[in-house]
Design an enzyme around this catalytic site. Structure first.
Site, short mmCIF file in Angstrom:
data_model
loop_
_atom_site.label_atom_id
_atom_site.label_comp_id
_atom_site.label_asym_id
_atom_site.label_seq_id
_atom_site.Cartn_x
_atom_site.Cartn_y
_atom_site.Cartn_z
N THR A 1 46.60 47.35 56.62
CA THR A 1 46.97 46.52 55.47
C THR A 1 48.12 45.57 55.80
O THR A 1 48.84 45.77 56.77
CB THR A 1 47.41 47.40 54.27
N CYS A 2 48.28 44.55 54.95
CA CYS A 2 49.34 43.56 55.15
C CYS A 2 50.63 44.04 54.52
O CYS A 2 51.20 43.38 53.65
CB CYS A 2 48.93 42.23 54.54
N ASP A 3 51.07 45.22 54.92
CA ASP A 3 52.32 45.77 54.40
C ASP A 3 53.02 46.39 55.59
O ASP A 3 52.45 47.23 56.29
CB ASP A 3 52.01 46.83 53.34
N ASN B 1 44.63 45.88 49.13
CA ASN B 1 44.10 44.82 50.00
C ASN B 1 42.57 44.80 50.01
O ASN B 1 41.96 44.29 50.94
CB ASN B 1 44.57 45.02 51.45
#
Ligand SMILES: *Cc1c(COP(=O)(O)O)cnc(C)c1O
Length: 377
Positions: A324-326, A367
């Site tokens: 994920t974009c975290d 996401n």
């Protein structure tokens, strides 16, 4: 990994990420706990893995259930568990949920505060109640301290108050922390609760039950886990020492110890990269991360065993991360994981002992990634 899981992964080639749980292992874990602690009633902690096939299997074995919400209660009832085999074990409940559980026939409730006790008196009049006492949980890899339980003197006063409110002051509970590897913690905890039993005796209240929670282990990367027999010995010895021939009914609430070792996650390597030219550590990105079911890698607390098809060949250090974009979605950075240098994008990787606290922690769609797919075989 059991032969059954190996065969399932080979023949079915399920889409990844997924978890495959061998129900035979869950059943064997139940039987083993029952054999080693014959005096104890087993209340499976549903939150560890709330899948219907797991609950159904345990209903068939005669298990009882520790539930934390009206939804878990309905899940167990739906799988055929009689209401008298359920405990509403969360110390934080809405009054309307207490009333709903009581209406369904649940008569055993946890609490750890005066305000919760007053809710119980109104919404579940006459019910059996047990007070959770506070523990420090040293030695636990996933502690459950601070948020739950109250001090011993408060527990005593609350049980006296429970009687005054028309409730049945039934017993006490504690949890020594999840994945507890220090066996002395049970002696300490059982000794402390025995003191409250005595204090209450002096007040004319005879408690009948001690609930010693979970803490039984699964087998992760650290190899510091005593055999289950040693856990049972420690508990049996502490019960004899502190209660002698005034033995109360004993309840255990295994979650991780019941389902942890039964599951294997299969995941795929999405990317292997470096952040600079001089770097020796590779970043390995998987199609599962903290939000896809591996939340217990938080602070790198639970360190899973990881297997690849290149095992046995030369390895190098890695940082393992989710998709994920975290930037919180890093699984292991400090824990010194190494993976084979031959590992390639697209390779499948197995993460072992992932039958507990994975599906229940998997986010619904962060996401756009769907929740962890589950197979029960
Ligand atoms: C989570 C929980 C358990 C299960 O603990 P494990 O360490 O997974 O066995 C048992 N009892 C209560 C009250 C819990 O909240």
């Amino acid at each position: 990994m059991t032969e059954k899981i190996r065969r399932f992964l080979r023949d079915r080639q399920p889409a990844t990420p997924c978890v495959v749980v061998d129900l035979d292992v869950v059943g064997a874990n139940y039987d083993r706990l029952h054999r080693l602690l014959p005096r104890a009633e087993i209340y499976y902690a549903v939150k560890a893995n709330p899948a219907a096939p797991v609950v159904k299997l345990l209903v068939g074995k005669g298990s009882c259930f520790d539930t934390a919400s009206i939804h878990e209660i309905d899940l167990c009832l739906g799988q055929g568990a009689p209401a008298e085999r359920l405990s509403f074990g969360n110390t934080i409940k809405k009054q309307s949920d207490i009333a709903a559980a009581f209406a369904r026939g649940v008569t055993l409730f946890a609490f750890d505060s005066r305000a919760e006790l007053e809710k119980l008196a109104v919404a579940a009049p006459g019910a059996r109640v047990f007070c959770r006492v506070l523990m420090d949980c040293p030695g636990a890899e996933w502690p459950l301290n601070r948020k739950f339980g109250c001090e011993l003197e408060m527990a005593r006063d609350l049980m006296i108050r429970a009687r005054g409110l028309g409730l049945d002051p039934y017993g006490l509970s504690f949890h020594v922390g999840s994945q507890q590897t220090d066996l002395d913690q049970w002696d300490l905890a059982i000794g402390r609760t025995a003191m409250v039993f005595s204090m209450l005796n002096e007040a004319g209240i005879e408690l009948r039950m001690l609930n010693i929670g979970g803490g039984f282990p699964a087998h992760y990367r650290r190899d510091n886990v005593p055999e289950l027999d040693a856990y049972a010995d420690a508990i049996n010895r502490a019960m004899e020492k502190h209660f002698g021939n005034r033995m109360p009914q004993l309840i255990i609430e295994p979650g991780r110890g019941m389902t942890g070792d039964a599951g294997v996650i299969q995941t795929e390597v999405v990317l292997i990269s470096e952040k600079g030219y001089g770097e020796t550590r590779r970043w390995v990105f998987l199609d599962i991360g903290k939000f896809g079911g591996l939340a217990e890698t938080m602070d790198e607390s639970i360190q899973y065993r990881i297997r690849t098809r290149h095992d046995g060949t030369e390895t190098g250090p890695v940082i393992l991360a989710g998709p994920t974009c975290d930037s919180a979605d890093v699984l292991y950075d400090k824990a010194d994981y190494r993976l084979p240098l031959a590992l390639r994008i697209g390779d499948k990787i197995e993460i072992h002992a992932t039958g507990a606290y994975t599906t229940s922690y998997s986010a619904v769609g962060f996401n756009g990634f769907p929740p962890l797919q589950e197979h029960y075989i």
